[in-house]
Design an enzyme around this catalytic site. Structure first.
Site, PDB file in Angstrom:
ATOM      1  N   TYR A 137      -0.477   5.938  13.156  1.00 47.86           N
ATOM      2  CA  TYR A 137      -1.644   7.004  12.578  1.00 47.86           C
ATOM      3  C   TYR A 137      -2.964   6.106  13.585  1.00 47.86           C
ATOM      4  O   TYR A 137      -2.472   5.521  14.628  1.00 47.86           O
ATOM      5  CB  TYR A 137      -2.200   5.419  11.038  1.00 47.86           C
ATOM      6  CG  TYR A 137      -1.387   6.500  10.072  1.00 47.86           C
ATOM      7  CD1 TYR A 137      -1.536   8.113  10.294  1.00 47.86           C
ATOM      8  CD2 TYR A 137      -0.023   5.962   9.014  1.00 47.86           C
ATOM      9  CE1 TYR A 137      -0.515   8.908   9.327  1.00 47.86           C
ATOM     10  CE2 TYR A 137       0.909   6.932   8.490  1.00 47.86           C
ATOM     11  CZ  TYR A 137       1.022   8.050   8.029  1.00 47.86           C
ATOM     12  OH  TYR A 137       1.559   8.552   7.493  1.00 47.86           O
ATOM     13  N   PRO A 162       0.635  -1.388  -0.052  1.00 43.39           N
ATOM     14  CA  PRO A 162      -0.126   0.595   0.430  1.00 43.39           C
ATOM     15  C   PRO A 162       0.827   1.211   0.126  1.00 43.39           C
ATOM     16  O   PRO A 162       1.673   1.414   0.911  1.00 43.39           O
ATOM     17  CB  PRO A 162      -1.518  -0.068   1.490  1.00 43.39           C
ATOM     18  CG  PRO A 162       0.061  -0.975   2.114  1.00 43.39           C
ATOM     19  CD  PRO A 162       1.102  -1.621   1.592  1.00 43.39           C
ATOM     20  N   GLY A 187       7.553  -1.743  -1.776  1.00 43.28           N
ATOM     21  CA  GLY A 187       6.723  -0.915  -2.204  1.00 43.28           C
ATOM     22  C   GLY A 187       7.976  -0.348  -3.009  1.00 43.28           C
ATOM     23  O   GLY A 187       7.447   0.480  -4.863  1.00 43.28           O
ATOM     24  N   GLY A 201       9.217  -4.006   3.876  1.00 37.50           N
ATOM     25  CA  GLY A 201      10.316  -2.806   3.981  1.00 37.50           C
ATOM     26  C   GLY A 201      11.965  -2.958   4.044  1.00 37.50           C
ATOM     27  O   GLY A 201      12.354  -3.720   4.712  1.00 37.50           O
ATOM     28  N   GLN A 245      -7.113  -0.172   1.256  1.00 38.57           N
ATOM     29  CA  GLN A 245      -6.908  -0.231   2.951  1.00 38.57           C
ATOM     30  C   GLN A 245      -7.563   0.770   3.493  1.00 38.57           C
ATOM     31  O   GLN A 245      -7.570   1.680   2.961  1.00 38.57           O
ATOM     32  CB  GLN A 245      -4.610  -0.139   2.677  1.00 38.57           C
ATOM     33  CG  GLN A 245      -4.655   0.098   4.054  1.00 38.57           C
ATOM     34  CD  GLN A 245      -3.574   0.482   4.177  1.00 38.57           C
ATOM     35  OE1 GLN A 245      -2.625   1.620   3.323  1.00 38.57           O
ATOM     36  NE2 GLN A 245      -2.139   0.431   4.645  1.00 38.57           N
TER      37      GLN A 245
END
Ligand code: PHB
Length: 374
Positions: A190, A33, A328, A306, A108
């Site tokens: 978040y 995402p 990503g 990651g 998401q």
């Protein structure tokens, strides 16, 4: 035949098919995402049709960019929402395009919590959080633009139930838009992560203090969403080790493990964790910490993300550290990433300067394919 060290390179583990419950994936390379800040007025835009379909393969798994669950959820300009009917309609042609190419597409679900500003909130109110302490970090997601975050408003116990319900409704909306399932954004500082982490959550009610209490709201969201659309369509993304948006925990191993074990109660489809080396948002750092205890504890599909490259991705899957790997930056710059990994082809380099511009083409759909007519 078992995959030996020598021939591993010829049958890359990332290219092996995988059955993720009811979804038959043809490979293990997931589109991570990624906010692209090109969804003007909180509406997914027609240019996203090309962006996502470029990155779709038959049987490939894609996770869409963070989509706000309510009018208090947004923290940046030009991120899409999934709380109004108009937003649902805007997503439909994008989801259709991914499905036409045989992709599996999850939405998401995101709430920024205190990583927001009064200007994104209804009536210019302060953003909401588990706390009234503001973020002290001085830069935005691009790592460059200066940020100064306002003090948030601490949610009352009663209001927390309403936010759980916002996630439930957003999940229903995502299914109406045609998505195959949802990923709950519980990472990166978040709202959900703000509740999870003891350096932020300073509540004294049943949503703060002990690990059990800090995980209560996140697990209530999981339960509500799973109840709404079915646990086999629900994943969650977590980053216990990260401190993005000033959101750290004093014992990330215990937090990650507690969540992995607790998620088993709901039987959700997957747990998607960010590697401990991504303590800060941009570059990897050396660490002895590992996701393996969480991988072992969680009974569903385990996705890692990651800073992975082809070699490390193959290795983590081959060694059983993960079922799937989300990419990503590499997937952003290489729309045909699965094909390039298959061929061990050279990769396009990503251009950080264009990650978060609002251009509907540049840095978005203009990265070249290996084969110009895919
Ligand atoms: C993130 O997860 O880091 C993230 C989410 C939403 C954004 C930007 C970044 O708009």
């Amino acid at each position: 035949m078992t995959i030996s060290e020598e021939n591993m390179d010829f049958i890359p583990a990332l290219l092996a098919p995988y059955k993720m419950s009811n979804f038959s994936l043809s490979h293990r390379i997931v589109l991570a995402p990624m906010s692209r800040l090109r969804s003007y007025n909180f509406l997914a835009q027609p240019h996203a049709i090309l962006y996502y379909s470029q990155r779709t393969t038959q049987g490939g798994f894609l996770i869409g960019e963070a989509s706000g669950v309510s009018e208090t959820a947004q923290g940046y300009l030009n991120t899409p929402g999934i709380w109004t009917q108009q937003q649902v309609e805007a997503w439909k042609p994008i989801v259709d395009a991914v499905h036409k190419k045989g992709g599996i597409f999850f939405c998401q679900l995101w709430h920024a919590g205190r990583a927001s500003d009064n200007c994104f909130q209804p009536d210019g109110q302060p953003p909401i959080s588990c706390t009234d302490k503001p973020i002290q970090a001085k830069t935005h997601i691009d790592g460059v633009t200066e940020a100064s975050f306002p003090a948030p408003r601490r949610l009352t116990t009663h209001e927390i139930t309403q936010v759980v319900n916002d996630f439930r409704k957003a999940a229903r909306n995502a299914m109406q838009a045609g998505f195959d399932g949802v990923e709950i954004h519980g990472a990166n500082g978040y709202l959900i992560d703000q509740f999870l982490k003891d350096q932020v959550n300073d509540r004294t009610d049943e949503y703060g203090g002990s690990l059990e209490n800090r995980c209560r709201f996140p697990l209530q969201v999981v339960e509500a969403v799973a109840d709404e659309i079915g646990a086999d369509r629900v994943g969650i993304r977590l980053s216990p080790f990260a401190d993005y948006n000033d959101c750290a925990d004093s014992n990330p191993e215990a937090l990650g493990l507690y969540m992995a074990q607790s998620l088993n109660k709901y039987g959700i489809l997957y747990c998607h964790m960010i590697e401990p080396r991504m303590i800060t948002q941009f570059e990897s750092q050396k660490t002895k910490n590992s996701l393996l205890p969480m991988r072992k504890a969680f009974k569903g599909t385990f996705i890692v993300a990651g800073g992975y490259n082809r070699e490390e991705g193959n290795e983590v899957v081959a060694k059983g550290g993960a079922d799937l790997v989300a990419f990503g930056r590499l997937f952003l710059a290489n729309p045909d990433l699965p094909r390039r990994f298959e061929l061990n082809a050279v990769l396009n380099k990503y251009d950080r300067n264009t990650f978060y511009t609002q251009n509907p083409v540049v840095g978005y759909t203009d990265y070249p394919f290996l084969d110009p007519t895919p």
